[in-house]
Design an enzyme around this catalytic site. Structure first.
Site, PDB file in Angstrom:
ATOM      1  CD  GLU A 129      -3.003  -0.882   0.145  1.00  0.00           C
ATOM      2  OE1 GLU A 129      -3.076   0.186  -0.492  1.00  0.00           O
ATOM      3  OE2 GLU A 129      -3.704  -1.868  -0.114  1.00  0.00           O
ATOM      4  CB  CYS A 160      -2.226   6.631   2.045  1.00  0.00           C
ATOM      5  SG  CYS A 160      -2.846   5.486   3.228  1.00  0.00           S
ATOM      6  CD  GLU A 210       1.350  10.016  -0.917  1.00  0.00           C
ATOM      7  OE1 GLU A 210       2.374   9.334  -0.792  1.00  0.00           O
ATOM      8  OE2 GLU A 210       0.223   9.616  -0.593  1.00  0.00           O
TER       9      GLU A 210
END
Ligand code: ADP
Length: 477
Positions: A246, A280, A379
């Site tokens: 992940e 996230c 990100e």
């Protein structure tokens, strides 16, 4: 000060320790936590390997009782563990208590799953032959976790690993060993046999790397950065080992002209800035259609003015500090990049000084951003959001999907047609309609697609896909 030690083969060990620092007050040491070596990691893997044969055949009642005890103790200590979490990671106390409750619920869920292990019996295509489909545990599982959910992510990896009969070597993130130590201590006291769960705190480059290099881990489940995720993948292929990743997100939240403005603003403020934008599933791209754009920007900016950035433990705080100096630098570097790229700094962008020295940053909103800017593609993992103006729903959907990531996506709309179309066509593992992109239940699948995730989903009954391997047995009757 006490040293919180590593747990290897049922013994607490380690004298070399590292300080766990409070990001709301960098003068405060939360605790001293052992700093494991490659040798410790090898010993932990050996212990888990030795414990596997017995634990993999343990009774489901034993597993149920231990997981249930852990869930109950975490719930009973939610305020204390929540405070520890807020102090080591910097999310606000209510957010931290909420995360602790979720960790408890995850243990309760898998305590129940342990009692529901089942297989299938299917007739063979050949006469007088029966076919059984069962699930075996994988073996020793390596668990590597990030700093942003210090108790929930360890819980959602450890609980299913143990439930399905695996043994574990667990390495938490360097910045937040406190909650990890606490749940390992709880599980140890709940009666886990020696070596079933081993804790090795320490550096990613030392402990984590020793795990990647081991031929004895049957699986590694990892949550963290894309770069480290790739290393896990490459090393795992080398050892023919199962892996689950992940990683990042650049989650879009679409706001259409027909959205309920209050719902849209609440969802955007929550998704973008709560937990300091360090989720996230945070929404770091707001994609807004022309008709509502100016009203939405004005209302969101008003909302941001009301959000208090301060010490995570203060009851008046909405947004706690950034987790550490390195992450703060990343955030402020991206704010400079956004300005240089020509986005308009509509709110925030400045560091904030408070009573205690901490990593305080204003919630930061860039408007007039394009989806091609680095602030919209990479990100950031902080309270920094790009707002992109689009013509209509079709452009909004295309923009939402124009990203290397695919974890979560949201839409604010009162149109059933657009909500339905978005759910079907957005390229994400999780979709939210009129809700923040973050904030997921503990009993249903969690995960993404594209550059965000690799391998089976986590949580809920879908977790069995990673933590077990399927066996098909044929018997002549
Ligand atoms: P972040 O930058 O958000 O901290 P990382 O991917 O660096 O994300 O960290 C996530 C987890 O991976 C942490 O527990 C970290 O210690 C671990 N880690 C970092 N480097 C390695 C590595 N080379 N091998 C294995 N694990 C690592």
């Amino acid at each position: 000060m006490t040293i919180y030690q590593n747990l290897i083969a049922g013994e607490w060990v380690g004298s070399d320790a590292t300080e766990n620092i409070n990001p709301s007050n960098t003068k405060e040491v939360v605790g001293l936590y052992a700093n494991g070596s490659a040798t410790d990691t090898k010993a932990a893997i050996a212990a888990a390997k030795a414990a596997f044969p017995a634990w993999s055949r343990s009774g489901i009642w034993e597993r149920h009782v231990i997981l249930k005890k852990a869930g109950d103790e975490i719930m009973a200590r939610k305020d204390e563990l929540g405070a520890l979490l807020a102090r080591e990671e910097g999310k606000t106390l209510p957010e931290a208590i909420g995360e602790t409750i979720r960790a408890s619920q995850i243990f309760e869920f898998f305590a129940g799953e342990a009692l529901r292990l089942a297989g299938e019996i299917i007739p063979s295509v050949r006469p007088n032959i029966g076919v059984e489909i069962t699930r075996d545990p994988l073996g020793v599982i390596g668990i590597i976790t990030p700093w942003n959910f210090p108790i929930a992510i360890p819980a959602w990896k450890i609980a299913p690993a143990l439930c399905y009969g695996n043994t574990v070597v667990f390495k938490p993130a360097e910045l937040v060993p406190g909650c990890s130590w606490a749940i390992v201590d709880i599980l140890h006291r709940a009666g886990l046999p020696k070596g079933v769960l081993n804790l090795v705190m320490g550096k990613g480059s030392v402990v984590g790397q020793a795990m990647l290099d081991s031929p004895d881990l049957a699986g590694i489940t990892f949550t963290g950065s894309t770069g480290t995720g790739k290393r896990v993948a490459v090393a795992s292929l080398e050892h023919n080992r199962k892996f689950q990743l992940e990683m990042g997100g650049k989650n879009p939240m679409v706001v259409l002209d027909d959205a309920d403005l209050t719902v849209a603003v609440e969802a955007a403020a929550n998704s973008g800035f709560f937990s300091t934008g360090q989720r996230c599933t945070a929404s770091s791209r707001l994609i807004v259609t022309e008709g509502i754009h100016d009203k939405f920007v004005a209302a969101l900016t008003e909302k941001l003015k009301t959000l208090v950035v301060d010490d995570a433990m203060k009851p008046t705080t909405h947004i706690g500090p950034v987790v550490d100096e390195r992450q703060l630098k990343t955030d402020t570097d991206y704010i400079e990049i956004g300005k240089k790229e020509g986005a308009k700094l509509a709110f925030g962008g400045e560091l904030v000084t408070r009573e205690t020295p901490g990593f305080y940053l204003q919630p930061t909103l860039f408007t007039e951003a394009t989806n091609q800017m680095r602030i919209s593609r990479e990100e950031i993992f902080g309270p920094v959001v790009s707002l992109i103006r689009v013509k209509d729903y079709d452009e909004a959907l295309a923009t939402a999907n124009d990203t290397p990531f695919g974890l979560s996506a949201g839409i604010a709309t009162t149109s059933l047609k657009h909500a339905t179309h978005f759910k079907r066509n957005v390229e994400a593992g999780m979709v939210m309609v009129n809700l923040p992109t973050a904030g997921v239940d503990f009993h249903v699948p969690f995960g993404g697609r594209k550059g965000s995730s690799y391998g089976p989903r986590e949580q809920g009954k879908y977790a069995a896909e990673f933590y077990t391997t399927v066996k098909t047995s044929y018997t002549l009757a």
